[in-house]
Design a protein around this motif. Structure first.
Motif, short mmCIF file in Angstrom:
data_model
loop_
_atom_site.label_atom_id
_atom_site.label_comp_id
_atom_site.label_asym_id
_atom_site.label_seq_id
_atom_site.Cartn_x
_atom_site.Cartn_y
_atom_site.Cartn_z
N GLN A 49 -9.83 38.69 10.11
CA GLN A 49 -8.86 37.86 10.81
C GLN A 49 -9.39 37.68 12.23
N LEU A 50 -9.09 36.56 12.88
CA LEU A 50 -9.67 36.28 14.19
C LEU A 50 -9.34 37.35 15.22
N LEU A 51 -8.10 37.83 15.24
CA LEU A 51 -7.65 38.82 16.21
C LEU A 51 -6.84 39.90 15.51
N GLY A 52 -6.66 41.03 16.21
CA GLY A 52 -5.72 42.04 15.74
C GLY A 52 -6.30 43.27 15.11
N GLY A 53 -7.62 43.33 14.90
CA GLY A 53 -8.20 44.44 14.17
C GLY A 53 -8.25 45.76 14.93
N HIS A 54 -8.27 45.71 16.26
CA HIS A 54 -8.39 46.93 17.05
C HIS A 54 -7.00 47.50 17.34
N ALA A 55 -6.33 47.84 16.27
CA ALA A 55 -4.97 48.38 16.32
C ALA A 55 -4.76 49.27 15.10
N GLN A 56 -3.68 50.02 15.12
CA GLN A 56 -3.43 50.92 14.01
C GLN A 56 -2.91 50.21 12.77
N TYR A 57 -2.33 49.03 12.95
CA TYR A 57 -1.87 48.22 11.81
C TYR A 57 -2.20 46.76 12.08
N ILE A 58 -2.39 46.00 11.00
CA ILE A 58 -2.60 44.56 11.10
C ILE A 58 -1.92 43.89 9.91
N ALA A 59 -1.26 42.76 10.17
CA ALA A 59 -0.72 41.93 9.11
C ALA A 59 -1.70 40.79 8.87
N VAL A 60 -2.10 40.59 7.63
CA VAL A 60 -3.18 39.65 7.32
C VAL A 60 -2.85 38.92 6.03
N ASP A 61 -3.31 37.68 5.90
CA ASP A 61 -3.13 36.93 4.66
C ASP A 61 -3.81 37.68 3.51
N ALA A 62 -3.15 37.74 2.40
CA ALA A 62 -3.66 38.51 1.26
C ALA A 62 -5.00 37.99 0.76
N ASP A 63 -5.26 36.69 0.95
CA ASP A 63 -6.52 36.14 0.45
C ASP A 63 -7.68 36.36 1.42
N ARG A 64 -7.48 37.17 2.45
CA ARG A 64 -8.57 37.56 3.34
C ARG A 64 -8.98 39.01 3.13
N LEU A 65 -8.59 39.57 2.01
CA LEU A 65 -8.90 40.96 1.69
C LEU A 65 -9.72 41.04 0.41
#
Length: 306
Positions: A91-107
């Motif tokens: 995902q473009l932003l948000g990875g440097h955290a303890q949790y991230i919400a992401v679209d299921a089709d990006r996993l």
């Protein structure tokens, strides 16, 4: 949750640790507890004020565009994943955290044997390399020159090109020449006289050049590669435009990431971790990446102690 954030663009010193609400996954999304997240030059550039084409960066922002972790829960209507699944994604932003919400089709599913640090640092470097070599049409019988071959993107590019049947010459500092030989590349020192050194290693010529380093790499490449459509960069877009070369960008997809995971499972992809950092040392990690001499990747481990 804790996250590394920046409130204004600037150097690594603008990063700080903040407590934020755990994101709520929306329809079609997944909440992931992040266990490892790589750092890309794109992350440091966004922190410095760059906005990727077609994107929006709202402050305060959490950097981090690749991650690996465990599925915590699903948003409404989301299918294909279950709480407890081990995954890696982007995902473009948000990875440097303890949790991230992401679209299921990006996993994609993480292999049980894949270390967390490798899983968390594969997506950005791996997909960037895959896109670049695809765009440059690298294949069997080619001689490919990779600038910055020991870095995160370069490491994957060398191995992908070898898997696709190319001979690879890679630039790196002297201390990384043994590493490049282990990856299957022919190492060469960068700096003045590079074109002559490459000619000595490739007397029949160089078919394509991929720049993941900058620092004059494109000028050397045009001396070596006759077809300018097969010279591309992911870092020096200004010089590429001036010389009529290619600035390489492409879409990241789960299918592309899954292909890279399969290559790792088959033993064809080595992923190197230079160092790991807790969130409180994110600025130090950014400085390491910006230094430009990292072997492999720097990785944030959001739950690790200071």
């Amino acid at each position: 949750m804790l996250a590394s954030i920046f409130d204004r663009p600037g150097g690594p010193e603008v990063l700080r640790v903040a407590e934020l609400p755990v994101p709520v996954p929306g329809p079609g999304q997944v909440l992931v507890r992040v266990l490892a997240a790589g750092i890309q030059p794109a992350d440091t550039a966004i922190r410095g004020g760059w906005t990727p084409p077609g994107a929006a960066v709202e402050l305060p922002a959490v950097p981090g565009n690749e991650f690996a972790g465990v599925v915590e829960r699903l948003g409404e209507g989301t299918t294909g994943w279950t709480a407890g699944d081990e995954v890696l994604g982007f995902q473009l932003l948000g990875g440097h955290a303890q949790y991230i919400a992401v679209d299921a089709d990006r996993l994609v599913a993480k292999p049980a044997a894949m270390p967390w640090t490798a899983a968390g640092s594969l997506s950005a470097s791996g997909q960037t390399a895959h896109v670049a070599l695809t765009e440059l049409e690298v294949g069997r019988g080619d001689v490919l020159l990779v600038h910055g071959a020991a870095g995160g993107v370069g490491t994957v590019a060398v191995q992908l090109a070898r898997a696709w049947g190319a001979t690879v010459i890679g630039t790196a500092s002297e201390r990384n020449h043994g590493y490049l030989r282990e990856l299957g590349a022919i190492p060469v020192a960068y700096g003045p006289g590079l074109a002559d050194r490459v000619r000595a290693l490739a007397p029949t010529g160089v078919d394509a050049a991929f720049d993941a380093a900058g620092r004059g790499a494109l000028e050397a490449s045009v001396e070596l590669v006759a077809d300018r459509t097969r010279i591309g960069t992911i870092v020096d877009y200004e010089t590429a435009e001036r010389l009529g070369l290619r600035g390489l960008r492409g879409l990241r997809t789960a299918a592309r990431l899954a292909e890279l995971v399969r290559l790792w499972e088959a033993g064809g992809l080595r992923l190197e971790t230079a160092a790991t950092f807790p969130l409180s040392r994110a600025a130090e990690a950014h400085r390491l990446v910006e230094d430009g001499h990292v072997r492999g990747k720097a990785v944030i481990t959001p739950w690790s102690a200071d």
